[in-house]
Design a protein around this motif. Structure first.
Motif, PDB file in Angstrom:
ATOM      1  N   SER A   1     -39.120  15.256 -19.261  1.00  0.00           N
ATOM      2  CA  SER A   1     -40.367  15.143 -18.497  1.00  0.00           C
ATOM      3  C   SER A   1     -40.182  15.652 -17.076  1.00  0.00           C
ATOM      4  O   SER A   1     -41.029  16.374 -16.537  1.00  0.00           O
ATOM      5  CB  SER A   1     -40.850  13.689 -18.476  1.00  0.00           C
ATOM      6  N   THR A   2     -39.063  15.280 -16.463  1.00  0.00           N
ATOM      7  CA  THR A   2     -38.776  15.731 -15.104  1.00  0.00           C
ATOM      8  C   THR A   2     -38.611  17.245 -15.043  1.00  0.00           C
ATOM      9  O   THR A   2     -39.128  17.906 -14.136  1.00  0.00           O
ATOM     10  CB  THR A   2     -37.500  15.046 -14.582  1.00  0.00           C
ATOM     11  N   LEU A   3     -37.909  17.783 -16.005  1.00  0.00           N
ATOM     12  CA  LEU A   3     -37.705  19.226 -16.040  1.00  0.00           C
ATOM     13  C   LEU A   3     -39.031  19.971 -16.162  1.00  0.00           C
ATOM     14  O   LEU A   3     -39.247  20.995 -15.500  1.00  0.00           O
ATOM     15  CB  LEU A   3     -36.797  19.594 -17.217  1.00  0.00           C
ATOM     16  N   LEU A   4     -39.916  19.444 -16.995  1.00  0.00           N
ATOM     17  CA  LEU A   4     -41.175  20.141 -17.245  1.00  0.00           C
ATOM     18  C   LEU A   4     -42.184  19.952 -16.124  1.00  0.00           C
ATOM     19  O   LEU A   4     -42.886  20.892 -15.742  1.00  0.00           O
ATOM     20  CB  LEU A   4     -41.775  19.646 -18.563  1.00  0.00           C
ATOM     21  N   ILE A   5     -42.258  18.752 -15.587  1.00  0.00           N
ATOM     22  CA  ILE A   5     -43.309  18.438 -14.612  1.00  0.00           C
ATOM     23  C   ILE A   5     -42.863  18.722 -13.177  1.00  0.00           C
ATOM     24  O   ILE A   5     -43.550  19.418 -12.419  1.00  0.00           O
ATOM     25  CB  ILE A   5     -43.740  16.967 -14.756  1.00  0.00           C
ATOM     26  N   ARG A   6     -41.710  18.175 -12.791  1.00  0.00           N
ATOM     27  CA  ARG A   6     -41.299  18.280 -11.392  1.00  0.00           C
ATOM     28  C   ARG A   6     -40.460  19.517 -11.108  1.00  0.00           C
ATOM     29  O   ARG A   6     -40.603  20.135 -10.055  1.00  0.00           O
ATOM     30  CB  ARG A   6     -40.514  17.021 -11.001  1.00  0.00           C
ATOM     31  N   ARG A   7     -39.601  19.859 -12.041  1.00  0.00           N
ATOM     32  CA  ARG A   7     -38.690  20.978 -11.794  1.00  0.00           C
ATOM     33  C   ARG A   7     -39.207  22.315 -12.316  1.00  0.00           C
ATOM     34  O   ARG A   7     -38.549  23.337 -12.132  1.00  0.00           O
ATOM     35  CB  ARG A   7     -37.325  20.680 -12.411  1.00  0.00           C
ATOM     36  N   LYS A   8     -40.339  22.315 -12.996  1.00  0.00           N
ATOM     37  CA  LYS A   8     -40.992  23.548 -13.442  1.00  0.00           C
ATOM     38  C   LYS A   8     -40.033  24.465 -14.205  1.00  0.00           C
ATOM     39  O   LYS A   8     -39.986  25.677 -13.988  1.00  0.00           O
ATOM     40  CB  LYS A   8     -41.575  24.303 -12.240  1.00  0.00           C
ATOM     41  N   VAL A   9     -39.257  23.896 -15.113  1.00  0.00           N
ATOM     42  CA  VAL A   9     -38.249  24.663 -15.833  1.00  0.00           C
ATOM     43  C   VAL A   9     -38.900  25.829 -16.585  1.00  0.00           C
ATOM     44  O   VAL A   9     -39.986  25.709 -17.146  1.00  0.00           O
ATOM     45  CB  VAL A   9     -37.452  23.759 -16.792  1.00  0.00           C
ATOM     46  N   GLU A  10     -38.200  26.971 -16.591  1.00  0.00           N
ATOM     47  CA  GLU A  10     -38.724  28.174 -17.237  1.00  0.00           C
ATOM     48  C   GLU A  10     -38.072  28.414 -18.606  1.00  0.00           C
ATOM     49  O   GLU A  10     -38.744  28.842 -19.552  1.00  0.00           O
ATOM     50  CB  GLU A  10     -38.502  29.391 -16.334  1.00  0.00           C
ATOM     51  N   GLU A  11     -36.772  28.145 -18.710  1.00  0.00           N
ATOM     52  CA  GLU A  11     -36.063  28.345 -19.969  1.00  0.00           C
ATOM     53  C   GLU A  11     -35.372  27.040 -20.345  1.00  0.00           C
ATOM     54  O   GLU A  11     -34.570  26.519 -19.577  1.00  0.00           O
ATOM     55  CB  GLU A  11     -35.033  29.475 -19.839  1.00  0.00           C
ATOM     56  N   LEU A  12     -35.667  26.546 -21.544  1.00  0.00           N
ATOM     57  CA  LEU A  12     -35.157  25.242 -21.970  1.00  0.00           C
ATOM     58  C   LEU A  12     -34.492  25.375 -23.328  1.00  0.00           C
ATOM     59  O   LEU A  12     -35.108  25.834 -24.301  1.00  0.00           O
ATOM     60  CB  LEU A  12     -36.301  24.236 -22.040  1.00  0.00           C
ATOM     61  N   SER A  13     -33.221  24.987 -23.397  1.00  0.00           N
ATOM     62  CA  SER A  13     -32.459  25.047 -24.644  1.00  0.00           C
ATOM     63  C   SER A  13     -31.909  23.657 -24.948  1.00  0.00           C
ATOM     64  O   SER A  13     -31.099  23.124 -24.181  1.00  0.00           O
ATOM     65  CB  SER A  13     -31.313  26.064 -24.525  1.00  0.00           C
ATOM     66  N   LEU A  14     -32.347  23.066 -26.062  1.00  0.00           N
ATOM     67  CA  LEU A  14     -31.977  21.695 -26.394  1.00  0.00           C
ATOM     68  C   LEU A  14     -31.420  21.616 -27.811  1.00  0.00           C
ATOM     69  O   LEU A  14     -32.032  22.112 -28.762  1.00  0.00           O
ATOM     70  CB  LEU A  14     -33.192  20.767 -26.289  1.00  0.00           C
ATOM     71  N   SER A  15     -30.255  20.983 -27.927  1.00  0.00           N
ATOM     72  CA  SER A  15     -29.702  20.621 -29.232  1.00  0.00           C
ATOM     73  C   SER A  15     -29.671  19.103 -29.268  1.00  0.00           C
ATOM     74  O   SER A  15     -28.814  18.467 -28.630  1.00  0.00           O
ATOM     75  CB  SER A  15     -28.289  21.190 -29.413  1.00  0.00           C
ATOM     76  N   ILE A  16     -30.602  18.515 -29.983  1.00  0.00           N
ATOM     77  CA  ILE A  16     -30.788  17.064 -29.960  1.00  0.00           C
ATOM     78  C   ILE A  16     -30.543  16.488 -31.350  1.00  0.00           C
ATOM     79  O   ILE A  16     -31.244  16.842 -32.305  1.00  0.00           O
ATOM     80  CB  ILE A  16     -32.201  16.684 -29.477  1.00  0.00           C
ATOM     81  N   TYR A  17     -29.554  15.641 -31.443  1.00  0.00           N
ATOM     82  CA  TYR A  17     -29.257  14.957 -32.696  1.00  0.00           C
ATOM     83  C   TYR A  17     -29.333  13.455 -32.452  1.00  0.00           C
ATOM     84  O   TYR A  17     -28.341  12.736 -32.504  1.00  0.00           O
ATOM     85  CB  TYR A  17     -27.903  15.397 -33.245  1.00  0.00           C
ATOM     86  N   ILE A  18     -30.543  13.002 -32.135  1.00  0.00           N
ATOM     87  CA  ILE A  18     -30.834  11.588 -31.893  1.00  0.00           C
ATOM     88  C   ILE A  18     -31.860  11.151 -32.930  1.00  0.00           C
ATOM     89  O   ILE A  18     -32.916  11.782 -33.078  1.00  0.00           O
ATOM     90  CB  ILE A  18     -31.388  11.362 -30.481  1.00  0.00           C
TER      91      ILE A  18
END
Length: 456
Positions: A118-135
């Motif tokens: 949420s912080t990356l998307l809203i506050r930090r305005k991230v442009e490229e996001l790479s996630l490997s999530i095994y939760i």
């Protein structure tokens, strides 16, 4: 410059951050111990890659136990909290993160991962996001599906993608999904259609979970890869119809992805290259139609790779000369897996409908059980491309068998303007056998007097 003088620390923050952005994130974080000048500088780096985070945060002793993994994960999560959620100096909250990469597993606190995203998307305005999530049972925050800054999104996670009704990725150009499970055909179609500038879509071992229709509608799409595998989840092969609307597509790759049917909603008039490997499933009776239908939709392609299995599927689907259009733009054809000599008919038929072909490559050699090869290689009906355009033929993994020599003989004899024949032998071929092959090659009739044969 005097000995010991620190000229680097005198550089501006902007220049230092630019230099640090070329280093691995582990090395960047380590600069905080250099001096007060460097202590918080790493927090403003626009590129953060934590796909290999365990290495810098692990203790010197073995971390194989669950307790050690929990401890090291907790340290890392605290570090990310400080980095993303608690500004360490007055302007950190204004720093835009250009690229953020993270790998995490069940040792992570799910709620904290959601907060970071949420912080990356809203506050930090991230442009490229790479996630490997095994939760287990991970769900994205609502803001994830309406991000206005993302230009590249890469997800690797074995999870059902629960899509909301509100979806918008106005700047997303690259989307790469691995192991994702889609469960709603209408929301899935809306997901892709609400990426109006999407140029690259890669689906790797994804699952359609019994969907009847899997629609990819992306008018700006230039590159599409659908890569299944023998270990892909069920759903694609039983009932699913893949519909593709991509009028500006330049590159298409379908590997072991054979649905019940393909529906191409627009001709691929701009298509440059395609790679089609239907795998073993494509040769089954109920899937041959969808393979042939897909190939028929690629008639504008210039560079084409097709596997031996794909040719086999075409062979059993019917008469290629009847149901496939002419491939007038095709100039290079690669047979991307072993090709069976005794089913040479589909290849010869395909050459008949590729009148302007200039280059032909067998990347993994030829096989077959008939000692004399397939009779079609002795026929007199020669494809037009061999008479007017074919300039180069290449055989790799050559074993010196008679069936292979018969095919080589066919091309040498009938290719009128052939400039180069390249034969790359297998490592199992002995020097003595190579010499025997050379003796046979020099006796083969040549349709082109200027053809150079390179054998090694």
């Amino acid at each position: 410059m005097s000995v010991g003088e620190d000229r680097i620390s005198e550089l501006s923050d902007a220049l230092l951050l630019h230099i640090l952005s070329f280093l691995p994130t582990k090395s960047v974080v380590s600069t905080c111990i250099l001096s007060k000048r460097w202590r918080y500088l790493y927090t403003s780096i626009p590129i953060l890659d934590f796909r290999e985070w365990r290495s810098p945060f692990s203790s010197p002793v073995s971390t194989s136990s669950k307790e050690d993994c929990l401890l090291n994960t907790k340290k890392f999560m605290n570090f990310l909290d400080r980095l993303l959620l608690s500004p360490l100096h007055y302007h950190q909250h204004d720093v835009i993160i250009q690229k953020f990469c993270l790998s995490c597993d069940n040792f992570f606190d799910k709620s904290r991962v959601i907060d970071w995203i949420s912080t990356l998307l809203i506050r930090r305005k991230v442009e490229e996001l790479s996630l490997s999530i095994y939760i287990k049972d991970f769900m994205f925050p609502p803001c994830f599906f309406t991000c206005e800054t993302l230009t590249m999104l890469e997800l690797e996670m074995q999870v059902i993608l629960n899509l909301p009704k509100s979806i918008s990725f106005p700047r997303l150009k690259i989307l790469r999904l691995k192991y994702i499970m889609f469960v709603d055909d209408k929301l899935t179609e809306r997901f892709f259609s609400n990426c109006p500038v999407l140029e690259e879509l890669i689906l790797t071992q994804c699952s359609w979970m019994g969907l009847e229709n899997f629609c990819i509608s992306a008018p700006a799409l230039k590159r599409l890869i659908i890569n299944g595998s023998l270990f892909a989840f069920p759903g694609l092969y039983e009932v699913c119809v893949i519909k593709i609307y991509a009028p500006n597509l330049l590159s298409l790759e379908c590997i072991d992805a054979v649905p019940k049917d393909y529906v191409l909603l627009h001709s691929f008039s701009s298509l440059v290259d395609a790679n089609i490997d239907c795998g073993s499933r494509g040769t089954s009776e109920e899937r041959r139609f969808s393979v042939s239908k897909l190939i028929a939709g690629l008639s504008n392609v210039k560079l084409l790779k097709m596997s031996g299995n794909t040719f086999e599927a075409l062979y059993f689907a019917g008469d290629l000369l009847t149901y496939l259009p002419k491939f007038y733009n095709l100039i290079r054809l690669e047979v991307s897996s072993q090709f069976s000599c005794e089913t040479g008919r589909p290849l010869l038929d395909f050459l008949h409908i590729s009148p302007n072909l200039e280059s032909l490559v067998f990347t993994q050699g030829l096989n077959g059980n008939l000692s004399n090869g397939d009779p079609v290689w002795a026929e007199n009906l020669v494809p037009e491309c061999l008479l007017l355009h074919l300039k180069a033929v290449e055989f790799r993994e050559f074993h010196g068998k008679l069936r292979e020599l018969n095919v080589i003989k066919f091309f040498l004899k009938n290719s009128r303007i052939l400039e180069r024949m390249t034969i790359l032998s297998s490592s199992t071929l002995s020097t003595i056998d190579k010499n025997k092959v050379v003796e046979k090659l020099v006796k083969f009739p040549r349709g082109s007097t200027s053809c150079e044969v390179n054998f090694s």
